[in-house]
Design an enzyme around this catalytic site. Sequence first.
Site, PDB file in Angstrom:
ATOM      1  N   PRO A  66       0.850  -1.194   0.000  1.00 12.30           N
ATOM      2  CA  PRO A  66       0.000   0.000   0.000  1.00 12.30           C
ATOM      3  C   PRO A  66       0.889   1.248   0.000  1.00 12.30           C
ATOM      4  O   PRO A  66       1.933   1.268   0.660  1.00 12.30           O
ATOM      5  CB  PRO A  66      -0.806  -0.134   1.291  1.00 12.30           C
ATOM      6  CG  PRO A  66      -0.109  -1.140   2.122  1.00 12.30           C
ATOM      7  CD  PRO A  66       0.722  -1.979   1.223  1.00 12.30           C
ATOM      8  N   HIS A  67       0.477   2.249  -0.751  1.00 12.24           N
ATOM      9  CA  HIS A  67       1.322   3.431  -0.884  1.00 12.24           C
ATOM     10  C   HIS A  67       0.491   4.661  -1.215  1.00 12.24           C
ATOM     11  O   HIS A  67      -0.665   4.548  -1.620  1.00 12.24           O
ATOM     12  CB  HIS A  67       2.379   3.201  -1.957  1.00 12.24           C
ATOM     13  CG  HIS A  67       1.799   2.883  -3.300  1.00 12.24           C
ATOM     14  ND1 HIS A  67       1.398   1.598  -3.634  1.00 12.24           N
ATOM     15  CD2 HIS A  67       1.504   3.656  -4.364  1.00 12.24           C
ATOM     16  CE1 HIS A  67       0.906   1.617  -4.874  1.00 12.24           C
ATOM     17  NE2 HIS A  67       0.949   2.850  -5.327  1.00 12.24           N
ATOM     18  N   GLY A  68       1.123   5.807  -1.078  1.00 12.71           N
ATOM     19  CA  GLY A  68       0.462   7.057  -1.410  1.00 12.71           C
ATOM     20  C   GLY A  68       1.416   8.227  -1.265  1.00 12.71           C
ATOM     21  O   GLY A  68       2.532   8.083  -0.764  1.00 12.71           O
TER      22      GLY A  68
END
Length: 151
Positions: A66-68
Amino acid sequence: MKIMDFLSKDAIIADLKSTDKKPAIIELVETLKNTKKLKKTDEIASVILEREKLGSTGIGQGVAIPHGKTDILHEQIGVLGISHKGIEFNSLDGEAVHIIFLLVGPVEMAGQHLKALSKISRLFKDKFLRQAIRDAAAVEEIVKIIQQEDD
C-alpha cells in the site's frame, strides 16, 4: 537507493495484530506515528485507503505494498508489517497477505516514490527472502535480511 534509507528498525512490526485490510493499514500508520516520523496519521491513513479504492495493492505471493503521496511529508517513509495469520487484501492472486510494506512520500517526489516502489517489489519477488522474513522471530532478523539484500 536502499530499502533501509526509508525504513527504520522501529518501523517494522514482526507480528501484526490486525486481521483485516483497513485495520492493518491503520496499525502500520500508527507505527509511523510512534517512530516520531509522522504526526498526522489520520491524513496518511486516508491517503492510503483512498489509493486502495483504485485497486488493491496486494501484488500477489503474500505481499501487499500500500502506498500514497501527500504534501505533509518531506521525505519518503516506510513501515513493514508481518502477519502470521494472513490478511484478506483482494490480492491479484486471491491469496492472503503476510507481508505488508506501506510506503508514503511527498507529492513532489513522484519519481523517487516510483523508484522506491520498484525496489520494494523487486525485493519481495524472491520466494526464499519472503519466507525468511515471514519466519523471522525478531525485528533484528528482518533488518539483517533486508540489509543483506540491499547490499
